[in-house]
Design a protein around this motif. Structure first.
Motif, short mmCIF file in Angstrom:
data_model
loop_
_atom_site.label_atom_id
_atom_site.label_comp_id
_atom_site.label_asym_id
_atom_site.label_seq_id
_atom_site.Cartn_x
_atom_site.Cartn_y
_atom_site.Cartn_z
N ALA A 255 0.89 -1.29 0.09
CA ALA A 255 -0.17 -0.03 -0.11
C ALA A 255 0.75 1.33 -0.11
O ALA A 255 0.87 2.08 -1.01
CB ALA A 255 -0.87 -0.17 1.11
N GLY A 256 1.72 1.46 0.93
CA GLY A 256 2.56 2.53 1.24
C GLY A 256 3.82 2.36 1.04
O GLY A 256 4.73 3.44 0.64
N VAL A 267 8.78 1.80 -4.70
CA VAL A 267 7.75 3.05 -4.36
C VAL A 267 7.56 3.06 -2.67
O VAL A 267 7.63 2.34 -1.94
CB VAL A 267 6.46 2.49 -4.93
CG1 VAL A 267 5.37 3.73 -4.50
CG2 VAL A 267 6.35 2.36 -6.29
N SER A 268 7.62 4.41 -2.64
CA SER A 268 7.04 5.19 -1.04
C SER A 268 6.02 6.09 -1.31
O SER A 268 6.03 7.09 -2.07
CB SER A 268 8.25 5.70 -0.43
OG SER A 268 7.90 6.18 0.78
N THR A 280 -4.08 -0.39 -2.90
CA THR A 280 -2.85 -1.24 -2.99
C THR A 280 -1.97 -0.49 -4.09
O THR A 280 -1.38 -1.28 -4.67
CB THR A 280 -3.07 -2.61 -3.43
OG1 THR A 280 -3.90 -2.45 -4.75
CG2 THR A 280 -3.78 -3.37 -2.56
N VAL A 281 -1.66 0.82 -3.56
CA VAL A 281 -0.95 1.78 -4.68
C VAL A 281 0.46 1.29 -4.98
O VAL A 281 0.88 1.22 -6.07
CB VAL A 281 -1.05 3.04 -4.00
CG1 VAL A 281 0.06 3.89 -4.65
CG2 VAL A 281 -2.42 3.72 -4.04
N ALA A 282 1.17 1.02 -4.02
CA ALA A 282 2.73 0.86 -4.19
C ALA A 282 2.83 -0.42 -4.98
O ALA A 282 3.77 -0.57 -5.72
CB ALA A 282 3.56 0.77 -2.74
N ARG A 283 2.33 -1.39 -4.77
CA ARG A 283 2.55 -2.89 -5.45
C ARG A 283 1.90 -2.67 -6.82
O ARG A 283 2.67 -3.39 -7.79
CB ARG A 283 1.68 -4.01 -4.53
CG ARG A 283 1.68 -5.31 -5.41
CD ARG A 283 2.95 -5.94 -5.27
NE ARG A 283 3.14 -7.32 -6.01
CZ ARG A 283 3.13 -7.30 -7.39
NH1 ARG A 283 3.48 -6.37 -8.00
NH2 ARG A 283 3.52 -8.32 -7.94
N ASP A 284 0.62 -1.77 -6.93
CA ASP A 284 -0.06 -1.82 -8.06
C ASP A 284 1.09 -0.99 -9.27
O ASP A 284 1.02 -1.30 -10.44
CB ASP A 284 -1.26 -1.40 -8.02
CG ASP A 284 -2.37 -2.30 -7.63
OD1 ASP A 284 -1.87 -3.47 -7.34
OD2 ASP A 284 -3.48 -1.92 -7.41
N SER A 297 3.77 6.77 -16.04
CA SER A 297 2.13 6.44 -16.53
C SER A 297 1.55 5.35 -15.36
O SER A 297 0.30 5.67 -14.89
CB SER A 297 2.06 5.89 -17.75
OG SER A 297 2.80 4.69 -17.77
N ALA A 298 2.63 4.58 -14.77
CA ALA A 298 1.96 3.60 -13.76
C ALA A 298 1.73 4.47 -12.44
O ALA A 298 0.63 4.42 -11.74
CB ALA A 298 2.99 2.65 -13.58
#
Length: 353
Positions: A255-256, A267-268, A280-284, A297-298
């Motif tokens: 997520a984060g 990602v952070s 589920t932002v970071a994993r996605d 774009s991701a």
């Protein structure tokens, strides 16, 4: 600023790194990006002195991580070095300077992830460990678990000889005043001032950004080292006046915080954690890049989804080539980036390149 795209309720600000576009950037042997929170951060809200204080703090943290990478150190050591400085800086909502719960306590969360083997560690509700990010790393490397919480997490920190402090160490007058204002606005009782808290006069020399600076002061870092290893780490004090043991997205891996050499992405995040968990932002972001999407774009697509759900915030992301990007749907995010191929740059407002 590369593009501004209106998506549902969110204006996505995409920045293909302060040092230039990802497409044009020379491949970096090592790379580092950091953030110190996103939110409603307008030029009119910060005095020249406050603006300078944030830029100096970001530059110092960035150099701490860069020094590790420059000397051949690991991505994990770099993200920890950068974040520990921000945890000690009262400008940020992490460690010293963390916001208060409704009960008048500081409860700290952190996470760290090694992209080479998907190993990770996270802590939540820490109250006595000076550097929660160091504790998260200890969970990853010295325990069979991936997340510890509350008193148990602090007890494990003692076993690992990590520095412990009195809870008053985390107290800042600015955050206490913010709690009082928030509770009064909600019609909730204001707790007694914490035992051992310094007087307002004792902290008169600390930087004092305006109380109406509505932001998410979570700190984070992502790094690529000269061995090609990716890592990500995030640390936060959560949200002002939180209740019932609330935990946000920071220690929720995927997520984060997330890093994967398999996906080629780290990602952070910073923002309204409930929405980052739901999306589920970071994993996605990493899954999108693994599927062939560009890193920018991701990141933009995930921040757009957060906005559509009703949330605010931003992310920093780094790929296996050392390209770093930022994406946010707020007017500003404290951020910085540096690599072996580009000089260090820091920024605050959304319209800065």
């Amino acid at each position: 600023m590369k593009t501004i795209t209106s998506v549902a309720t969110a204006a996505i600000i995409s920045l293909a790194l302060l040092a230039g576009t990802a497409e044009a950037q020379e491949r970096a042997e090592w790379s580092l990006a950091i953030h110190g929170g996103a939110g409603v951060i307008e030029r009119a809200d910060l005095s020249p002195e406050q603006d300078a204080a944030y830029r100096a703090a970001l530059s110092t943290a960035l150099e701490a991580g860069a020094a590790v990478l420059r000397s051949g150190g690991s991505a994990l050591d770099a993200v920890q070095a950068a974040i520990q400085l921000m945890e000690d800086d009262p400008l940020f909502n992490a460690g010293r300077g963390a916001v208060f719960t409704a009960a008048g306590a500081n409860e700290l969360d952190a996470a760290v992830m090694d992209g080479t083997d998907l190993n990770l560690g996270a802590v939540a509700g820490v109250t006595r460990t000076r550097h929660p990010v160091a504790l998260a790393r200890a969970v990853m490397e010295q325990s069979p678990h991936v997340m510890l919480i509350g008193q148990g997490a602090d007890a494990f920190a003692v076993e690992q000889n990590l520095e412990q402090v009195d809870p008053s160490w985390f107290f800042t007058e600015r955050r206490w005043r913010g709690l009082v204002s928030a509770l009064e606005a909600q019609g909730l009782p204001v707790p007694e001032r914490p035992a051992g808290a310094p007087s307002a006069e004792a902290q008169a020399n600390l930087p004092a950004p305006p109380l109406n600076e509505r932001k998410f002061g979570t700190v984070g870092a992502v790094a690529l080292d000269s061995e090609g290893r990716l890592a990500a780490a995030t640390s936060t004090g959560g949200m002002t006046a939180k209740r019932w043991g609330r935990v946000g997205d920071v220690p929720v891996i995927g997520a984060g915080t997330y890093a994967s050499n398999i996906d080629g992405c780290a990602v952070s995040a910073t923002g309204s954690g409930e929405y980052f968990i739901r999306a589920t932002v970071a994993r996605d972001i990493c899954a999108r890049t693994a599927g062939g999407a560009g890193l920018q774009s991701a990141a933009d697509a995930e921040i757009a989804q957060v906005g559509e759900l009703g949330g605010d915030g931003g992310v920093i992301a780094l790929d296996i080539e050392g390209n770093a990007v930022f994406s946010l749907n707020t007017s500003g995010m404290y951020r910085g980036a540096v690599s072996s191929a580009a000089e260090a740059r820091v920024a605050i407002y959304g319209d800065e390149d």
